[in-house]
Write a protein that holds these residues in place. Structure first.
Motif, short mmCIF file in Angstrom:
data_model
loop_
_atom_site.label_atom_id
_atom_site.label_comp_id
_atom_site.label_asym_id
_atom_site.label_seq_id
_atom_site.Cartn_x
_atom_site.Cartn_y
_atom_site.Cartn_z
N GLN A 107 5.96 0.37 -12.02
CA GLN A 107 7.18 0.34 -11.49
C GLN A 107 7.51 -0.71 -10.54
O GLN A 107 8.66 -1.35 -10.56
N GLN B 26 7.62 -4.49 -11.47
CA GLN B 26 8.60 -4.55 -12.72
C GLN B 26 10.07 -4.47 -12.23
O GLN B 26 11.10 -5.25 -12.74
N GLN B 27 10.21 -3.81 -11.26
CA GLN B 27 11.42 -4.25 -9.84
C GLN B 27 10.97 -5.16 -9.17
O GLN B 27 12.34 -6.06 -8.24
N GLU C 15 10.70 -9.54 -7.80
CA GLU C 15 11.18 -10.63 -8.62
C GLU C 15 10.05 -11.10 -9.19
O GLU C 15 9.29 -11.60 -8.26
N GLN D 15 5.75 -10.28 -6.07
CA GLN D 15 4.88 -9.42 -7.41
C GLN D 15 3.17 -9.82 -7.48
O GLN D 15 2.83 -9.36 -8.36
#
Length: 464
Positions: free
Chosen positions: A265, A268-269, A271, A277
């Motif tokens: 999760q 996915q959030q 950047e 990431q």
């Protein structure tokens, strides 16, 4: 048995020799007795044969053997010689030199009535003719010398009877000794046999074996009690270790699943292209790797406890392998992929676990291959078994590597780097899965320039 046989043969040889010596001594005593009969002076006149026959007849009766006689007068001339006297008896002469105190002439008439005793120098010897052996004894008297030879044929016949008796008795006694030793040793070693059978039947999934103390010799009671206590300690320790690994793997599944979900999760959030990431992606990879370890450890702990749950179903290995070959061909485009798969290879088993095994073998064949190498997958049915071989080009494996290849956490990369991805649990888990399906997974030791694994599973008898 060999020691008893050697002792018996040695004893028989000594006994035979002692009996022979005793019989020979008896024969020498008879020789001395017979020679003593000639202590009387020789007749001055008359035929010598009139003086000898009674003696010859008597000696034949007592000795029970052929006898030969020779008598020499005081001058050493032949007085009498039996027809069976052989010239071999005189080589060398059986007579000893006459003692100086013995006169060479007849005794005076007033002493003729006292026959002198034979010389104490009598020492019988053995002489051999062309066809027999003889015992020859000689003595010197004041006025003559006497030599008597007795044929040893009777003695040899007696010894032959004794020898034949030994030849029959020794094997019979050895047979009795062997049977007796076998019965006694079997009775004495019955407890050892029970202990050996229990040891052979003891496996990681069957540590509850115990050796019964009933009908056991008291000498082995302490040993069997120690063995039973050792098995109890092993069973307790193994159950604790198996329970710990199973419980730990089970307890780790939930937090790892939660952690993996949160990381996915967050990934996915985050950047796109940011350092956050990249960090979350690296952590997610490690969590998935840790989840794979936990899943495999759980399966191994179940296999160790004999509790691996199988959802048995009919599996068409021909189709499963065809899909696997296509996947390998896509993943390893630099390798030469060859497949030789017979149709309608059907087995009963857990589809997911069998697929995991086949994927693990194919993955190892790709990872541990040579540059521009090859992978050969072959499957066919032999009698009531489906045999699958997965081979790949590789460097020769040493004996140490072959012995350790199915050990847990063993990896072909000694440094255990990430250049070759893996945990060292794949082959060990695959072997346990196949074993739970009553099959076998082995490393073929025949090829020298390749690595080949052979998998065998029971085939379905009524497969189309």
């Amino acid at each position: 048995m060999a020691l008893a046989g050697s002792a018996l043969v040695g004893f028989s040889g000594i006994a035979w020799r002692l009996i022979y010596s005793a019989k020979l001594s008896q024969l020498d005593a008879r020789l001395e007795t017979q020679i003593g009969r000639f202590a009387r002076p020789l007749p001055a006149t008359g035929n010598p044969r009139d003086w000898v026959p009674d003696f010859t007849r008597t000696t034949d009766t007592e000795a029970g053997s052929e006898i030969a006689l020779q008598i020499l007068d005081a001058q050493g001339d032949l007085f009498y010689q039996s027809e069976n006297w052989d010239a071999a008896f005189n080589r060398p002469s059986p007579y000893r030199p006459r003692p100086a105190h013995l006169p060479s002439s007849p005794l005076p008439s007033d002493r003729a009535s006292r026959p002198p005793s034979p010389s104490p120098q009598l020492r019988p010897v053995t002489r051999h003719t062309a066809d027999a052996g003889w015992r020859v004894g000689a003595a010197s008297f004041p006025a003559h010398q006497v030599a008597i030879a007795i044929n040893l044929q009777g003695l040899r016949q007696d010894m032959a009877v004794i020898r034949n008796t030994f030849l029959v008795a020794i094997p019979a006694v050895l047979l009795l000794v062997a049977v007796g030793a076998w019965l006694l040793s079997g009775s004495a070693l019955r407890s050892v046999h029970q202990l050996t059978v229990a040891m052979q039947q003891t496996t990681a999934t069957d540590l509850n074996q115990r050796v019964s103390l009933t009908d056991v010799d008291i000498e082995f009671t302490a040993l069997i009690e120690v063995f039973n206590r050792m098995l109890a300690r092993l069973e307790r320790s193994f159950l604790q270790a198996s329970r710990f690994s199973a419980d730990a793997a089970h307890e780790l599944k939930t937090p790892l699943a939660v952690l993996q979900g949160e990381l996915e999760q967050g990934l996915q959030q985050a950047e796109t292209g940011s350092s956050l990431q990249q960090t979350l992606g690296s952590l997610l990879e490690e969590v998935r790797r840790l989840s794979g370890i936990v899943r495999k450890l759980l399966l191994l702990s179940q296999a160790d406890a004999g509790q691996m749950r199988l959802n048995r179903d009919s599996i068409d290995l021909s189709q499963l392998l065809a899909v696997l070959v296509e996947d390998v061909d896509l993943l390893a485009d630099d390798l030469s992929i060859r497949a030789d798969i017979s149709p309608n290879l059907v087995v009963q088993g857990d589809r997911d676990l069998i697929t995991q095994v086949l994927q693990n073998l194919a993955s190892n064949a790709v990872k541990y291959n040579l540059p521009n190498g090859w992978v050969h997958i072959k499957a066919r049915q032999r009698q009531q078994k489906v045999q699958i071989s997965v081979a790949n080009a590789s460097k020769p494996l040493s004996k140490a590597e072959r012995d350790l290849i199915f050990d847990r956490f063993y990896r072909g990369d000694p440094a255990r780097t990430r250049q070759v991805d893996g945990l060292g649990l794949g082959l060990s888990l695959s072997q346990e899965i196949i074993r739970a399906h009553q099959g076998t997974l082995i490393l073929d030791d025949t090829p020298s320039n390749q690595t080949s694994f052979i998998l065998c599973l029971p085939a379905v008898a009524d497969a189309p």
